[in-house]
Design a protein around this motif. Structure first.
Motif, PDB file in Angstrom:
ATOM      1  N   ARG A 287     -26.136 -22.123  -8.151  1.00  0.00           N
ATOM      2  CA  ARG A 287     -27.708 -22.212  -7.985  1.00  0.00           C
ATOM      3  C   ARG A 287     -27.911 -20.788  -7.707  1.00  0.00           C
ATOM      4  O   ARG A 287     -29.412 -20.399  -7.914  1.00  0.00           O
ATOM      5  CB  ARG A 287     -28.094 -23.117  -6.636  1.00  0.00           C
TER       6      ARG A 287
ATOM      7  N   PRO B 140     -33.212 -25.389 -15.029  1.00  0.00           N
ATOM      8  CA  PRO B 140     -32.799 -26.862 -15.050  1.00  0.00           C
ATOM      9  C   PRO B 140     -31.492 -27.355 -15.422  1.00  0.00           C
ATOM     10  O   PRO B 140     -30.982 -28.045 -14.627  1.00  0.00           O
ATOM     11  CB  PRO B 140     -33.966 -27.435 -15.683  1.00  0.00           C
ATOM     12  N   ALA B 141     -31.163 -26.592 -16.153  1.00  0.00           N
ATOM     13  CA  ALA B 141     -29.560 -26.736 -16.912  1.00  0.00           C
ATOM     14  C   ALA B 141     -28.535 -26.513 -15.812  1.00  0.00           C
ATOM     15  O   ALA B 141     -27.672 -27.053 -15.762  1.00  0.00           O
ATOM     16  CB  ALA B 141     -29.513 -26.021 -17.923  1.00  0.00           C
TER      17      ALA B 141
ATOM     18  N   SER C   1     -25.480 -30.546 -10.127  1.00  0.00           N
ATOM     19  CA  SER C   1     -25.697 -31.988  -9.715  1.00  0.00           C
ATOM     20  C   SER C   1     -24.575 -32.709 -10.333  1.00  0.00           C
ATOM     21  O   SER C   1     -24.056 -33.742  -9.519  1.00  0.00           O
ATOM     22  CB  SER C   1     -26.790 -32.778 -10.036  1.00  0.00           C
ATOM     23  N   LEU C   2     -24.074 -32.522 -11.712  1.00  0.00           N
ATOM     24  CA  LEU C   2     -23.092 -33.218 -12.144  1.00  0.00           C
ATOM     25  C   LEU C   2     -21.758 -33.017 -11.186  1.00  0.00           C
ATOM     26  O   LEU C   2     -20.959 -33.766 -11.493  1.00  0.00           O
ATOM     27  CB  LEU C   2     -22.997 -32.944 -13.563  1.00  0.00           C
TER      28      LEU C   2
ATOM     29  N   LEU D 280     -23.606 -27.776 -19.670  1.00  0.00           N
ATOM     30  CA  LEU D 280     -25.021 -27.314 -19.145  1.00  0.00           C
ATOM     31  C   LEU D 280     -24.829 -26.050 -18.610  1.00  0.00           C
ATOM     32  O   LEU D 280     -25.547 -25.281 -18.882  1.00  0.00           O
ATOM     33  CB  LEU D 280     -25.519 -28.308 -18.203  1.00  0.00           C
TER      34      LEU D 280
ATOM     35  N   LEU E 276     -29.464 -26.219 -12.362  1.00  0.00           N
ATOM     36  CA  LEU E 276     -29.321 -27.424 -11.222  1.00  0.00           C
ATOM     37  C   LEU E 276     -28.800 -28.740 -11.691  1.00  0.00           C
ATOM     38  O   LEU E 276     -28.115 -29.267 -10.966  1.00  0.00           O
ATOM     39  CB  LEU E 276     -30.868 -27.406 -10.877  1.00  0.00           C
ATOM     40  N   ALA E 277     -28.897 -29.043 -12.907  1.00  0.00           N
ATOM     41  CA  ALA E 277     -28.462 -30.392 -13.426  1.00  0.00           C
ATOM     42  C   ALA E 277     -27.123 -30.219 -13.436  1.00  0.00           C
ATOM     43  O   ALA E 277     -26.125 -31.212 -13.106  1.00  0.00           O
ATOM     44  CB  ALA E 277     -28.621 -30.703 -14.883  1.00  0.00           C
ATOM     45  N   ALA E 278     -26.214 -29.045 -13.814  1.00  0.00           N
ATOM     46  CA  ALA E 278     -24.885 -28.948 -13.959  1.00  0.00           C
ATOM     47  C   ALA E 278     -24.337 -28.862 -12.374  1.00  0.00           C
ATOM     48  O   ALA E 278     -23.261 -29.589 -12.222  1.00  0.00           O
ATOM     49  CB  ALA E 278     -24.352 -27.383 -14.342  1.00  0.00           C
TER      50      ALA E 278
ATOM     51  N   ALA F 116     -21.468 -31.215 -16.884  1.00  0.00           N
ATOM     52  CA  ALA F 116     -21.727 -30.056 -16.424  1.00  0.00           C
ATOM     53  C   ALA F 116     -21.088 -28.773 -16.726  1.00  0.00           C
ATOM     54  O   ALA F 116     -21.864 -27.769 -16.805  1.00  0.00           O
ATOM     55  CB  ALA F 116     -20.890 -29.938 -14.947  1.00  0.00           C
TER      56      ALA F 116
END
Length: 164
Positions: free
Chosen positions: A82, A23-24, A30-31, A149, A26-28, A146
């Motif tokens: 990713r 998740p970290a 996205s950011l 993360l 994927l969140a990075a 980002a």
């Protein structure tokens, strides 16, 4: 006699749960994509302001082309996160995390050091100025988030466990 696995079987093995980005990461990703969108929005505001003040569009083309190149590279690098591409993580961290952040803050910091007042700036700001400042703040927060993360322990383990 054992049979060689088919391409789809090999691909299915590589994309199992253990190979999925945490998740970290994927969140990075996205950011980073959000930061690109904020940067593009800011570029539109700048171009609009410059065109309305009489600057010819042709004069802006080199700046526009440069920004589009940076945005495209950032999107491609973010998508590579990713896949566990450590080179993409390091490129984003140094290129945009360090140098990109400096480009976002150097002018406001210089202005503050020259005696500028945030209160006076806010009082004198018009709607476009406030919109730009809000976008720039969100842009900066997205970049800092980002980078943070991308180097969380689970993210580090994910990138370490990948080749190339």
């Amino acid at each position: 006699m054992t049979r060689m696995p088919t391409i789809s079987q090999r691909s299915a093995r590589r994309t199992g749960p253990a190979d999925q980005a945490p998740p970290a990461v994927l969140a990075a990703m996205s950011l980073w994509l959000f930061a690109v969108a904020a940067g593009a929005f800011e570029a539109v505001l700048i171009v609009t302001q410059m065109l309305s003040s009489g600057t010819a569009f042709g004069e802006l083309l080199p700046q526009i082309a440069f920004r589009l190149g940076v945005f495209a590279a950032a999107v491609l690098l973010a998508l590579r996160l990713r896949e566990g591409r450590n080179w993409a993580r390091l490129t984003l961290a140094v290129g945009l995390g360090v140098f990109g952040t400096l480009s976002l803050v150097v002018e406001p910091v210089r202005w503050l050091l020259d005696g500028g007042s945030i209160g006076d700036a806010v009082a004198a700001a018009g709607p476009m100025d406030l919109l730009f400042a809000g976008s720039r703040i969100l842009h900066l927060l997205a970049v800092l988030g980002a980078v943070t993360l991308m180097f969380q322990p689970r993210a580090n383990a994910f990138f370490r466990g990948r080749s190339a």
